[in-house]
Motif scaffolding. Structure first.
Motif, PDB file in Angstrom:
ATOM      1  N   VAL A  62      15.711   0.436   9.641  1.00 44.24           N
ATOM      2  CA  VAL A  62      14.587   0.366  10.492  1.00 44.24           C
ATOM      3  C   VAL A  62      13.625  -0.910   9.659  1.00 44.24           C
ATOM      4  CG1 VAL A  62      12.331   1.283   8.278  1.00 44.24           C
ATOM      5  CG2 VAL A  62      14.609   2.680   8.554  1.00 44.24           C
ATOM      6  N   GLY A  63      12.856  -1.051  10.637  1.00 47.04           N
ATOM      7  CA  GLY A  63      11.982  -2.271  10.492  1.00 47.04           C
ATOM      8  C   GLY A  63      12.684  -3.513  10.951  1.00 47.04           C
ATOM      9  N   SER A  64      12.116  -4.712  11.102  1.00 48.50           N
ATOM     10  CA  SER A  64      12.896  -5.604  11.231  1.00 48.50           C
ATOM     11  C   SER A  64      13.823  -6.712  10.139  1.00 48.50           C
ATOM     12  CB  SER A  64      11.054  -6.680  11.510  1.00 48.50           C
ATOM     13  OG  SER A  64      12.216  -8.470  12.174  1.00 48.50           O
ATOM     14  N   VAL A  65      14.729  -7.849  10.535  1.00 51.61           N
ATOM     15  CA  VAL A  65      15.461  -8.645   9.799  1.00 51.61           C
ATOM     16  C   VAL A  65      14.996  -9.946   8.906  1.00 51.61           C
ATOM     17  CG1 VAL A  65      17.403  -7.109   9.731  1.00 51.61           C
ATOM     18  CG2 VAL A  65      17.294  -9.327  11.017  1.00 51.61           C
ATOM     19  N   GLU A  66      13.803 -10.617  10.101  1.00 50.44           N
ATOM     20  CA  GLU A  66      13.254 -11.388  10.177  1.00 50.44           C
ATOM     21  C   GLU A  66      12.793 -12.152   9.004  1.00 50.44           C
ATOM     22  OE1 GLU A  66      13.451 -12.658  13.177  1.00 50.44           O
ATOM     23  OE2 GLU A  66      14.225 -11.983  14.123  1.00 50.44           O
ATOM     24  N   ARG A  67      12.380 -11.718   8.300  1.00 54.28           N
ATOM     25  CA  ARG A  67      12.391 -12.312   6.528  1.00 54.28           C
ATOM     26  C   ARG A  67      13.075 -13.161   6.213  1.00 54.28           C
ATOM     27  NH1 ARG A  67       9.181 -10.380   1.897  1.00 54.28           N
ATOM     28  NH2 ARG A  67       8.603 -12.453   1.066  1.00 54.28           N
ATOM     29  N   LEU A  68      14.555 -11.506   6.051  1.00 59.35           N
ATOM     30  CA  LEU A  68      15.950 -11.735   5.711  1.00 59.35           C
ATOM     31  C   LEU A  68      16.284 -12.975   6.140  1.00 59.35           C
ATOM     32  CD1 LEU A  68      16.277  -8.187   4.932  1.00 59.35           C
ATOM     33  CD2 LEU A  68      15.887  -9.344   3.402  1.00 59.35           C
ATOM     34  N   GLY A  77      29.821 -14.010  11.849  1.00 57.14           N
ATOM     35  CA  GLY A  77      30.546 -13.024  12.282  1.00 57.14           C
ATOM     36  C   GLY A  77      29.544 -11.619  11.960  1.00 57.14           C
ATOM     37  N   ALA A  78      29.171 -11.834  11.303  1.00 60.48           N
ATOM     38  CA  ALA A  78      28.275  -9.870  10.393  1.00 60.48           C
ATOM     39  C   ALA A  78      26.911  -9.829  11.488  1.00 60.48           C
ATOM     40  CB  ALA A  78      27.685 -10.684   8.910  1.00 60.48           C
ATOM     41  N   GLN A  79      26.662  -8.615  11.174  1.00 60.37           N
ATOM     42  CA  GLN A  79      25.107  -7.852  12.381  1.00 60.37           C
ATOM     43  C   GLN A  79      24.784  -7.258  11.174  1.00 60.37           C
ATOM     44  OE1 GLN A  79      26.545  -5.386  15.127  1.00 60.37           O
ATOM     45  NE2 GLN A  79      24.835  -4.630  15.147  1.00 60.37           N
ATOM     46  N   LEU A  80      23.258  -7.414  11.007  1.00 61.30           N
ATOM     47  CA  LEU A  80      22.690  -7.353   9.978  1.00 61.30           C
ATOM     48  C   LEU A  80      22.002  -6.057  10.491  1.00 61.30           C
ATOM     49  CD1 LEU A  80      21.400  -8.119   6.602  1.00 61.30           C
ATOM     50  CD2 LEU A  80      19.680  -9.275   8.010  1.00 61.30           C
ATOM     51  N   VAL A  81      21.754  -4.963   9.501  1.00 62.65           N
ATOM     52  CA  VAL A  81      21.687  -4.009   9.883  1.00 62.65           C
ATOM     53  C   VAL A  81      19.808  -4.188   8.685  1.00 62.65           C
ATOM     54  CG1 VAL A  81      21.406  -0.938   9.676  1.00 62.65           C
ATOM     55  CG2 VAL A  81      23.518  -2.470  11.105  1.00 62.65           C
ATOM     56  N   PRO A  82      18.774  -3.762   9.255  1.00 58.94           N
ATOM     57  CA  PRO A  82      17.424  -3.814   8.276  1.00 58.94           C
ATOM     58  C   PRO A  82      17.644  -2.285   7.621  1.00 58.94           C
ATOM     59  CG  PRO A  82      16.844  -3.792  10.990  1.00 58.94           C
ATOM     60  CD  PRO A  82      18.821  -3.607  11.494  1.00 58.94           C
ATOM     61  N   ASN A  91       8.896  -2.549  -8.259  1.00 57.40           N
ATOM     62  CA  ASN A  91       9.052  -3.440  -7.157  1.00 57.40           C
ATOM     63  C   ASN A  91       9.419  -3.143  -5.521  1.00 57.40           C
ATOM     64  OD1 ASN A  91       9.442  -3.964 -10.507  1.00 57.40           O
ATOM     65  ND2 ASN A  91       9.247  -5.789  -9.342  1.00 57.40           N
ATOM     66  N   PRO A  92       8.023  -3.558  -5.187  1.00 52.20           N
ATOM     67  CA  PRO A  92       8.552  -3.451  -3.243  1.00 52.20           C
ATOM     68  C   PRO A  92       9.457  -4.880  -3.568  1.00 52.20           C
ATOM     69  CG  PRO A  92       6.279  -4.237  -3.806  1.00 52.20           C
ATOM     70  CD  PRO A  92       6.981  -3.950  -5.590  1.00 52.20           C
ATOM     71  N   MET A  93      10.640  -4.364  -2.649  1.00 51.57           N
ATOM     72  CA  MET A  93      11.911  -5.058  -1.787  1.00 51.57           C
ATOM     73  C   MET A  93      12.062  -4.832  -0.603  1.00 51.57           C
ATOM     74  SD  MET A  93      14.747  -3.181  -3.491  1.00 51.57           S
ATOM     75  CE  MET A  93      15.866  -3.816  -2.745  1.00 51.57           C
ATOM     76  N   GLU A  94      12.746  -5.461   0.156  1.00 54.55           N
ATOM     77  CA  GLU A  94      13.293  -4.857   1.522  1.00 54.55           C
ATOM     78  C   GLU A  94      15.023  -5.995   1.706  1.00 54.55           C
ATOM     79  OE1 GLU A  94      12.083  -7.714   4.736  1.00 54.55           O
ATOM     80  OE2 GLU A  94      10.318  -8.428   3.123  1.00 54.55           O
ATOM     81  N   MET A  95      15.350  -4.661   2.082  1.00 50.07           N
ATOM     82  CA  MET A  95      16.634  -4.571   1.994  1.00 50.07           C
ATOM     83  C   MET A  95      17.740  -5.086   3.257  1.00 50.07           C
ATOM     84  SD  MET A  95      18.769  -3.032  -0.669  1.00 50.07           S
ATOM     85  CE  MET A  95      20.618  -3.446  -1.396  1.00 50.07           C
ATOM     86  N   GLY A  96      18.338  -5.116   3.636  1.00 45.01           N
ATOM     87  CA  GLY A  96      19.410  -4.978   4.572  1.00 45.01           C
ATOM     88  C   GLY A  96      20.791  -5.297   4.520  1.00 45.01           C
ATOM     89  N   PRO A 158      41.238  -6.653   2.947  1.00 45.75           N
ATOM     90  CA  PRO A 158      40.283  -6.969   2.052  1.00 45.75           C
ATOM     91  C   PRO A 158      38.660  -6.726   2.965  1.00 45.75           C
ATOM     92  CG  PRO A 158      40.611  -8.871   2.238  1.00 45.75           C
ATOM     93  CD  PRO A 158      41.705  -8.018   3.277  1.00 45.75           C
ATOM     94  N   ARG A 159      37.753  -6.041   2.374  1.00 49.99           N
ATOM     95  CA  ARG A 159      36.551  -5.545   2.867  1.00 49.99           C
ATOM     96  C   ARG A 159      35.495  -6.039   1.845  1.00 49.99           C
ATOM     97  NH1 ARG A 159      35.741  -0.508   6.258  1.00 49.99           N
ATOM     98  NH2 ARG A 159      33.988  -0.641   6.448  1.00 49.99           N
ATOM     99  N   ALA A 160      33.838  -6.135   2.375  1.00 46.12           N
ATOM    100  CA  ALA A 160      32.969  -6.738   1.670  1.00 46.12           C
ATOM    101  C   ALA A 160      32.043  -5.880   2.243  1.00 46.12           C
ATOM    102  CB  ALA A 160      32.705  -8.171   1.442  1.00 46.12           C
ATOM    103  N   ARG A 161      30.757  -5.187   1.096  1.00 49.49           N
ATOM    104  CA  ARG A 161      29.771  -4.635   1.581  1.00 49.49           C
ATOM    105  C   ARG A 161      28.947  -5.349   1.439  1.00 49.49           C
ATOM    106  NH1 ARG A 161      32.622   0.837   0.124  1.00 49.49           N
ATOM    107  NH2 ARG A 161      33.787   1.228   1.365  1.00 49.49           N
ATOM    108  N   VAL A 162      27.672  -6.099   1.863  1.00 51.66           N
ATOM    109  CA  VAL A 162      27.299  -6.913   0.923  1.00 51.66           C
ATOM    110  C   VAL A 162      25.569  -6.681   1.581  1.00 51.66           C
ATOM    111  CG1 VAL A 162      26.570  -9.534   2.118  1.00 51.66           C
ATOM    112  CG2 VAL A 162      28.822  -8.330   2.244  1.00 51.66           C
ATOM    113  N   PHE A 163      24.428  -6.087   0.637  1.00 53.88           N
ATOM    114  CA  PHE A 163      23.190  -5.969   0.931  1.00 53.88           C
ATOM    115  C   PHE A 163      22.472  -7.366   0.635  1.00 53.88           C
ATOM    116  CE2 PHE A 163      26.044  -2.722   0.107  1.00 53.88           C
ATOM    117  CZ  PHE A 163      25.567  -0.702   0.597  1.00 53.88           C
TER     118      PHE A 163
END
Length: 287
Positions: A62-68, A77-82, A91-96, A158-163
């Motif tokens: 959803v939306g854009s990741v430009e601010r993040l 190597g990561a692909q950021l998904v909004p 509290n308003p927040m945006e997350m990827g 190993p794997r890491a899930r990152v927010f």
């Protein structure tokens, strides 16, 4: 940063530390609908093979990741998904979201180094399971800039899930939330986390809650069946086991799903963790 800016609305818990728990729960509830945690694999076994570059994703980009991207550098190597606009306890927040085949420790060390190189005062809070959060408070933004990392996979693979997230918090973060009035409230209920979806589309105005209540899952399941019927909801499914009760209810335009899980306590009054998904069907607007 002064101590006043680091305190939450109650003035009792440091915001940077309290928000770690909030964001960990946000990450969990956003992850779980699409991909339950992977089963552990013994070190001697061949790790499960995933198709190259096919990474599990949150429900819907959803939306854009430009601010993040501006405030949180992307891990190599990561692909950021909004994941768009949310509210965590008001509290308003945006997350990827992104998923990488490396250890959570390596990801956290990367962000500590990146944030410190930009001149920020970094707070690290481990979660006790190999992951945790790395964050700093941006005075100009009036926001907490944070990266929550969940450890996964195995020692061999190993794997890491990152927010990564930006949480608007000029006056502090609420560490408790108010439950929706439509839901019955059993004895001793505390709402730890409420995440409201602010994104346009069918999920708008839907909420996910994490709550604690007194009583066993079976006792609370009986309470909810009775009280939801009084409120005009029909039971449309569910199942039970020794320590877990799953309930589903519907009424016109709304669906409520509850998962009641027993807390492990050796003595004292039984307590249950309640995960609630409240979905509101949006009315279609004609041309």
């Amino acid at each position: 940063m002064g101590a006043k800016k680091l305190s939450d609305k109650t003035g009792q818990v440091p915001r940077a530390l309290g928000l770690v728990g909030v964001l960990a729960l946000v990450a969990t509830v956003m992850w779980m609908p699409e991909a339950p945690p992977e089963p552990e694999v013994a070190a001697t076994e061949e790790p499960a093979q995933l198709p190259p570059q096919e990474l599990p994703e949150p429900p819907r980009p959803v939306g854009s990741v430009e601010r993040l991207r501006r405030y949180i550098p992307l891990f190599p190597g990561a692909q950021l998904v909004p994941m768009g606009q949310l509210q965590a306890n008001g509290n308003p927040m945006e997350m990827g979201f992104f998923d990488v085949k490396t250890s959570a420790r390596e990801v956290m060390d990367f962000y500590i180094q990146q944030f410190e190189q930009r001149g920020h005062r970094v707070v690290e809070q481990p979660d006790g399971e190999g992951g945790g959060a790395v964050n700093y408070y941006d005075e100009k933004l009036g926001a907490l800039v944070t990266v929550n990392v969940m450890a996964g996979g195995t020692e061999v693979s190993p794997r890491a899930r990152v927010f990564p997230a930006i949480v608007e918090a000029p006056e502090g973060i609420h560490l408790k939330a108010d439950p929706p009035q439509v839901l019955p409230q059993p004895g001793g209920l505390v709402t730890v986390l409420r995440v409201d979806d602010q994104n346009p589309g069918p999920a708008r105005s839907s909420s996910t809650l994490t709550q604690l209540a007194q009583g066993s899952p079976r006792e609370l399941a009986g309470f909810y069946r009775k009280e939801m019927a009084v409120r005009g909801y029909a039971s449309v499914g569910g199942h039970s086991s020794e320590k877990v009760e799953v309930l589903d209810f519907e009424r016109q335009g709304e669906r409520v799903s509850l998962t009641l899980s027993a807390m492990d306590k050796k003595e004292g009054t039984p307590e249950t963790v309640i995960a609630v998904v409240l979905e509101t069907k949006q009315k279609e607007v004609g041309p």
